[in-house]
Structure formats: structure tokens, C-alpha cells
Design a protein around this motif. Sequence first.
Motif, PDB file in Angstrom:
ATOM      1  N   THR A  68      -5.577   1.536  -4.625  1.00  8.92           N
ATOM      2  CA  THR A  68      -6.531   0.891  -3.736  1.00  8.92           C
ATOM      3  C   THR A  68      -7.929   1.137  -4.289  1.00  8.92           C
ATOM      4  O   THR A  68      -8.155   2.085  -5.031  1.00  8.92           O
ATOM      5  N   LEU A 127      -7.601  -2.603   5.811  1.00  5.96           N
ATOM      6  CA  LEU A 127      -6.818  -1.483   6.318  1.00  5.96           C
ATOM      7  C   LEU A 127      -6.905  -1.389   7.836  1.00  5.96           C
ATOM      8  O   LEU A 127      -5.909  -1.124   8.505  1.00  5.96           O
ATOM      9  N   GLU A 187      -3.213   5.573   6.119  1.00  5.83           N
ATOM     10  CA  GLU A 187      -4.264   5.351   5.125  1.00  5.83           C
ATOM     11  C   GLU A 187      -5.473   4.683   5.777  1.00  5.83           C
ATOM     12  O   GLU A 187      -6.620   5.060   5.533  1.00  5.83           O
ATOM     13  N   PRO A 194     -12.788   4.221  -1.337  1.00  9.45           N
ATOM     14  CA  PRO A 194     -12.858   4.206   0.116  1.00  9.45           C
ATOM     15  C   PRO A 194     -14.119   3.532   0.647  1.00  9.45           C
ATOM     16  O   PRO A 194     -14.130   3.055   1.764  1.00  9.45           O
ATOM     17  N   GLN A 251       1.092   4.036  -3.130  1.00 17.09           N
ATOM     18  CA  GLN A 251       0.698   5.406  -2.830  1.00 17.09           C
ATOM     19  C   GLN A 251       1.821   6.391  -3.127  1.00 17.09           C
ATOM     20  O   GLN A 251       1.559   7.564  -3.363  1.00 17.09           O
ATOM     21  N   ILE A 253       0.835  -1.200   0.000  1.00  9.25           N
ATOM     22  CA  ILE A 253       0.000   0.000   0.000  1.00  9.25           C
ATOM     23  C   ILE A 253       0.864   1.243   0.000  1.00  9.25           C
ATOM     24  O   ILE A 253       0.620   2.198  -0.735  1.00  9.25           O
ATOM     25  N   GLU A 254       1.912   1.232   0.810  1.00  6.51           N
ATOM     26  CA  GLU A 254       2.830   2.378   0.856  1.00  6.51           C
ATOM     27  C   GLU A 254       3.476   2.610  -0.513  1.00  6.51           C
ATOM     28  O   GLU A 254       3.562   3.743  -0.980  1.00  6.51           O
ATOM     29  N   ASP A 297      -7.204   7.276   7.940  1.00  7.12           N
ATOM     30  CA  ASP A 297      -7.947   8.213   7.095  1.00  7.12           C
ATOM     31  C   ASP A 297      -9.238   7.584   6.563  1.00  7.12           C
ATOM     32  O   ASP A 297     -10.259   8.255   6.446  1.00  7.12           O
ATOM     33  N   SER A 298      -9.190   6.284   6.249  1.00 15.19           N
ATOM     34  CA  SER A 298     -10.381   5.615   5.713  1.00 15.19           C
ATOM     35  C   SER A 298     -11.481   5.496   6.758  1.00 15.19           C
ATOM     36  O   SER A 298     -12.656   5.361   6.411  1.00 15.19           O
TER      37      SER A 298
END
Length: 150
Positions: free
Chosen positions: A63, A75, A107, A66, A14, A10-11, A110-111
Motif C-alpha cells: 500500500t 481504506l 488496516e 499512510p 499484507q 489488501i489482506e 490503524d490508518s
Amino acid sequence: MKISRHAKIIEIIQSKDVETQEQLAQELKNNGFDITQATVSRDIKELKLIKVMNAHGTHIYSTSSPGDSFLSNKLVNIFSQTVLYVDNVDKFIVLKTISGAGAAAAEALDSLKFSGIVGTVAGDNTIFILVRNEEDCKDIIQKVKKMISE
């Protein structure tokens, strides 16, 4: 190992435009993961990564939206498995994560769209969160502690 690999995937997607599984596998190898093409393929399916068109017209991994509950659950799982502890000063919250998991944990946070969070900044193993007021700060800390203790 799988959770930290998923966090790193994921990192990576992004922070870089990754067009192919081979490119993703190489990025993981550059970050110390001993990985096979088959494992990368399974990880992409498990994380439900999609390909989207970037500004240059090429398709890159991203991804899902959301609102995708499966991804949100993944996540949250990454968050709860990688955050080590939480602390705060005034309206700032500091989360420490295992090395390399800061971006993925941010992330995930934030989601969740917690009320009162103005913004997050993630490093390799640290996340800074600015909160609107001290009441929101206490509420978010309580939620985070509950998530990481389960």
C-alpha cells in the motif's frame, strides 16, 4: 463484490510477498474470486498499490504511504462497508466484519490513528482493539458506530 475484492487484495499483500499481477490474480482465485488480469490491473490502480523492495531484494506490492489521502479514503470506505457491528468489554473493543475483511478493516482503522488505541489484532472476520482507558473506549466506539452507520 468490488469492496470485498479490494479488502482481500489488501489482506493478501499484507500477509504474502506478491511480486506480479499474475500471482495476485492466482491468490484471489484461490480465495474464491472469479477474476481476470484486466480486473486485477484496474484494482491495483484504484488502490494505488506500489512496488517496494523487500528484505530479499525483490519488488513486491504494498500500500502507499499512510499519508496518502486517496488510499486513506479507500481504506475508510472499505472499513465502513465491511464492519457489521461493534461491542466492548472493559478496555477491549470487538469489531465483527464480513468474512475475509478483518485485516483490511484493521488496516483502515490503524490508518485513522485514533488516540487511545494501544493495538489491534485482526482475524478473518473479527478485530480486537485494546484501548488505554474506558474514556478512550467510549470515544472510539462512538466514532466507529458513526462510520458504519453512514
